[in-house]
Design an enzyme around this catalytic site. Structure first.
Site, PDB file in Angstrom:
ATOM      1  N   GLN A   1       3.991   1.556  -1.092  1.00 58.62           N
ATOM      2  CA  GLN A   1       4.663   1.675  -2.379  1.00 58.62           C
ATOM      3  C   GLN A   1       3.699   2.178  -3.452  1.00 58.62           C
ATOM      4  OE1 GLN A   1       8.085   1.286  -2.832  1.00 58.62           O
ATOM      5  NE2 GLN A   1       7.871   1.322  -0.618  1.00 58.62           N
TER       6      GLN A   1
ATOM      7  N   HIS B   1       0.834  -1.201   0.000  1.00 62.81           N
ATOM      8  CA  HIS B   1       0.000   0.000   0.000  1.00 62.81           C
ATOM      9  C   HIS B   1       0.874   1.258   0.000  1.00 62.81           C
ATOM     10  CE1 HIS B   1      -3.598   2.350   0.747  1.00 62.81           C
ATOM     11  NE2 HIS B   1      -3.070   2.865   1.844  1.00 62.81           N
TER      12      HIS B   1
ATOM     13  N   HIS C   1       1.102   4.140  -2.923  1.00 63.14           N
ATOM     14  CA  HIS C   1       0.935   5.585  -2.688  1.00 63.14           C
ATOM     15  C   HIS C   1       2.122   6.371  -3.239  1.00 63.14           C
ATOM     16  CE1 HIS C   1      -2.645   6.647  -0.365  1.00 63.14           C
ATOM     17  NE2 HIS C   1      -2.586   5.433   0.156  1.00 63.14           N
TER      18      HIS C   1
END
Length: 108
Positions: A83, A81, A85
């Site tokens: 990475q 998650h 973003h």
């Protein structure tokens, strides 16, 4: 000791998520300001977006340095998650710069 390492990892990942999220949000606001031809505000927000992106990237670099130094970094949904973003904020920031330039061209 293991609990402390896990907590440290979570803290770094959350740093990525928070800063990357802030960067993406600032980039979106920069595009909206450019759409209103408020280029001064758009540039300020894009600068803020880039600063937040750098903070997120610095946190990622900490993890990369640890792993390249031999420390095993656990892959988790939270890590993926974070990475996701980070990659999205990088894309948004690059795109926001291009869109701001486009609105400047339209304004001329």
């Amino acid at each position: 000791m293991e609990e402390s390492k896990n907590q440290d990892l979570i803290e770094v990942i959350m740093n990525i998520i928070i800063n990357a999220g802030n960067a993406k949000s600032d980039a979106i606001c920069a595009i909206r300001d450019a759409k209103k031809f408020d280029f001064e505000s758009a540039e300020e927000k894009l600068k803020s977006a880039k600063e937040a992106e750098l903070l997120a990237h610095a946190a990622q670099t900490k993890l990369l340095a640890k792993e390249s130094g031999g420390q095993k970094i656990e892959l988790s949904l939270l890590m993926v998650h974070g990475q996701d973003h980070l990659m999205n904020c990088i894309t948004f920031n690059d795109l926001a710069g291009e869109i701001i330039d486009l609105y400047k061209t339209i304004k001329k």
